[in-house]
Design a protein around this motif. Structure first.
Motif, PDB file in Angstrom:
ATOM      1  N   LEU A   1       0.866  -1.184   0.000  1.00  0.00           N
ATOM      2  CA  LEU A   1       0.000   0.000   0.000  1.00  0.00           C
ATOM      3  C   LEU A   1       0.902   1.234   0.000  1.00  0.00           C
TER       4      LEU A   1
ATOM      5  N   ASP B   1       2.026   3.669   2.902  1.00  0.00           N
ATOM      6  CA  ASP B   1       2.885   3.179   3.987  1.00  0.00           C
ATOM      7  C   ASP B   1       4.320   3.027   3.500  1.00  0.00           C
TER       8      ASP B   1
ATOM      9  N   ARG C   1      -8.355   3.180  13.226  1.00  0.00           N
ATOM     10  CA  ARG C   1      -7.809   3.661  11.960  1.00  0.00           C
ATOM     11  C   ARG C   1      -7.151   2.510  11.173  1.00  0.00           C
ATOM     12  N   TRP C   2      -7.033   1.323  11.836  1.00  0.00           N
ATOM     13  CA  TRP C   2      -6.252   0.231  11.248  1.00  0.00           C
ATOM     14  C   TRP C   2      -7.015  -1.088  11.194  1.00  0.00           C
ATOM     15  N   GLY C   3      -6.425  -2.052  10.452  1.00  0.00           N
ATOM     16  CA  GLY C   3      -6.805  -3.443  10.634  1.00  0.00           C
ATOM     17  C   GLY C   3      -6.076  -3.885  11.893  1.00  0.00           C
TER      18      GLY C   3
ATOM     19  N   GLU D   1     -11.042  -5.298  10.540  1.00  0.00           N
ATOM     20  CA  GLU D   1     -10.833  -3.979   9.930  1.00  0.00           C
ATOM     21  C   GLU D   1     -11.415  -2.881  10.816  1.00  0.00           C
ATOM     22  N   LYS D   2     -10.564  -1.947  11.191  1.00  0.00           N
ATOM     23  CA  LYS D   2     -10.949  -0.730  11.922  1.00  0.00           C
ATOM     24  C   LYS D   2     -11.967  -0.953  13.054  1.00  0.00           C
TER      25      LYS D   2
ATOM     26  N   VAL E   1      -2.274  -3.791  11.246  1.00  0.00           N
ATOM     27  CA  VAL E   1      -1.875  -4.201   9.894  1.00  0.00           C
ATOM     28  C   VAL E   1      -1.203  -2.998   9.232  1.00  0.00           C
TER      29      VAL E   1
HETATM   30  C1  G1P Z   1      -5.653  -0.025   4.936  1.00  0.00           C
HETATM   31  C2  G1P Z   1      -6.115  -1.372   5.472  1.00  0.00           C
HETATM   32  C3  G1P Z   1      -5.897  -1.452   6.983  1.00  0.00           C
HETATM   33  C4  G1P Z   1      -4.433  -1.174   7.314  1.00  0.00           C
HETATM   34  C5  G1P Z   1      -3.994   0.170   6.696  1.00  0.00           C
HETATM   35  C6  G1P Z   1      -2.494   0.355   6.839  1.00  0.00           C
HETATM   36  O1  G1P Z   1      -6.486   0.995   5.471  1.00  0.00           O
HETATM   37  O2  G1P Z   1      -7.476  -1.568   5.145  1.00  0.00           O
HETATM   38  O3  G1P Z   1      -6.251  -2.727   7.447  1.00  0.00           O
HETATM   39  O4  G1P Z   1      -4.241  -1.145   8.717  1.00  0.00           O
HETATM   40  O5  G1P Z   1      -4.298   0.217   5.297  1.00  0.00           O
HETATM   41  O6  G1P Z   1      -2.096   1.605   6.376  1.00  0.00           O
HETATM   42  P1  G1P Z   1      -6.603   2.471   4.808  1.00  0.00           P
HETATM   43  O7  G1P Z   1      -5.305   3.173   5.096  1.00  0.00           O
HETATM   44  O8  G1P Z   1      -6.803   2.258   3.345  1.00  0.00           O
HETATM   45  O9  G1P Z   1      -7.757   3.115   5.482  1.00  0.00           O
END
Ligand code: G1P
Length: 271
Positions: A129, A132, A167-169, A189-190, A202
């Protein structure tokens, strides 16, 4: 061996407005280099040979960045600038490795992953992602080692402040396999603070199995009406698949928020 990586890049980047109103957030410079190049360098250094970018019509600018040959050739004909030549060669190297697929509706990370289905050839693939960044240690490389050792799927993990769990998984971990690696019993998730099974979050590096696609297909929209990869992973865990949480060594930088984005330039400039 993990030879393919996928990078979801179709997000709108609203947390970085106004910077993202006409510009793709992944091309924003971090210490003089587009953010997405840090992600590319991490996977190439980890041995990945093919990278699938999931973009949208609104973010065609990302494809243009790698397909601007006419422009570079014209400039290089006029000016024999070695710096520009080197930059163009770098872009060409990236271009050879990248495939583009489209996700035109922002329906979530799970939906983005689904778009790459027909291109995935191995038993497992890497997903990064781009919000990050992890510096000082190649997280993808360490995760690939763990994948080989335990023949498992792997996800990056980091302890976060309990107040920020929504805010996270968030993981529920069980058996420790090594000092930094544990079996994932659950991932949500969150969650709310009340429902969070831990403060282990996560982070955006995943080694996923090919059977994730059939699991995503069965999903209904979850939190915020989106199809979450976390939910597909949770269903595979329930069926008995081994997913390992890897507590990575590097330093995490959150480039998806304005403060984090500004801070990432400061941190990288100190390297
Ligand atoms: C996504 C994932 C989440 C993870 C996060 C890490 O969330 O769905 O599980 O903890 O990235 O940055 P988002 O940042 O798209 O809300």
């Amino acid at each position: 061996m993990i030879k393919q990586a996928i990078i979801p890049l179709a997000g709108l980047g609203t947390r970085l407005l106004p910077l993202t109103s006409v510009f793709a957030k992944e091309l924003l410079p971090i210490n003089g280099k587009p953010g997405v190049e840090y992600i590319l360098d991490e996977c190439i250094d980890a041995g990945v040979k093919e990278i699938i970018f999931i973009i949208s019509d609104k973010k065609k600018m990302i494809r243009d960045y790698f397909y601007n040959d006419v422009f570079y050739k014209k400039i290089l004909k006029k000016k024999k600038d070695p710096r520009i030549k080197k930059e163009y060669e770098k872009i060409l190297k990236y271009k050879k490795m990248i495939k583009f697929v489209y996700q035109n509706k922002p329906l979530g990370t799970g939906d983005a992953v689904m778009k790459t289905k027909k291109y995935i050839s191995g038993s497992h693939f890497l997903m990064l992602l781009p919000d990050d960044l992890i510096i000082k240690n190649n997280c993808s490389k360490s995760m690939i080692k763990i994948h080989r050792k335990f023949k498992s799927s792997v996800m990056a993990s980091m302890s976060v402040n309990k107040k920020t769990v929504s805010r996270w998984g968030i993981y529920k971990l069980s058996k420790k396999l090594t000092k930094n690696d544990s079996v994932i019993e659950n991932v949500i998730e969150k969650p709310s603070i009340k429902n969070a099974p831990s403060n282990k979050a996560v982070i955006g590096r995943y080694i996923l199995p090919k059977n994730i696609f059939s699991e995503i297909k069965k999903l209904r929209p979850g939190k915020g009406g989106e199809i979450h990869i976390t939910d597909a992973i949770q269903n595979l865990i329930k069926k008995g698949d081994l997913f390992v949480a890897h507590n990575f060594k590097g330093k995490y930088l959150d480039c998806g928020t304005m403060n984090g984005y500004i801070n990432s330039t400061l941190e990288i400039s100190k390297l």
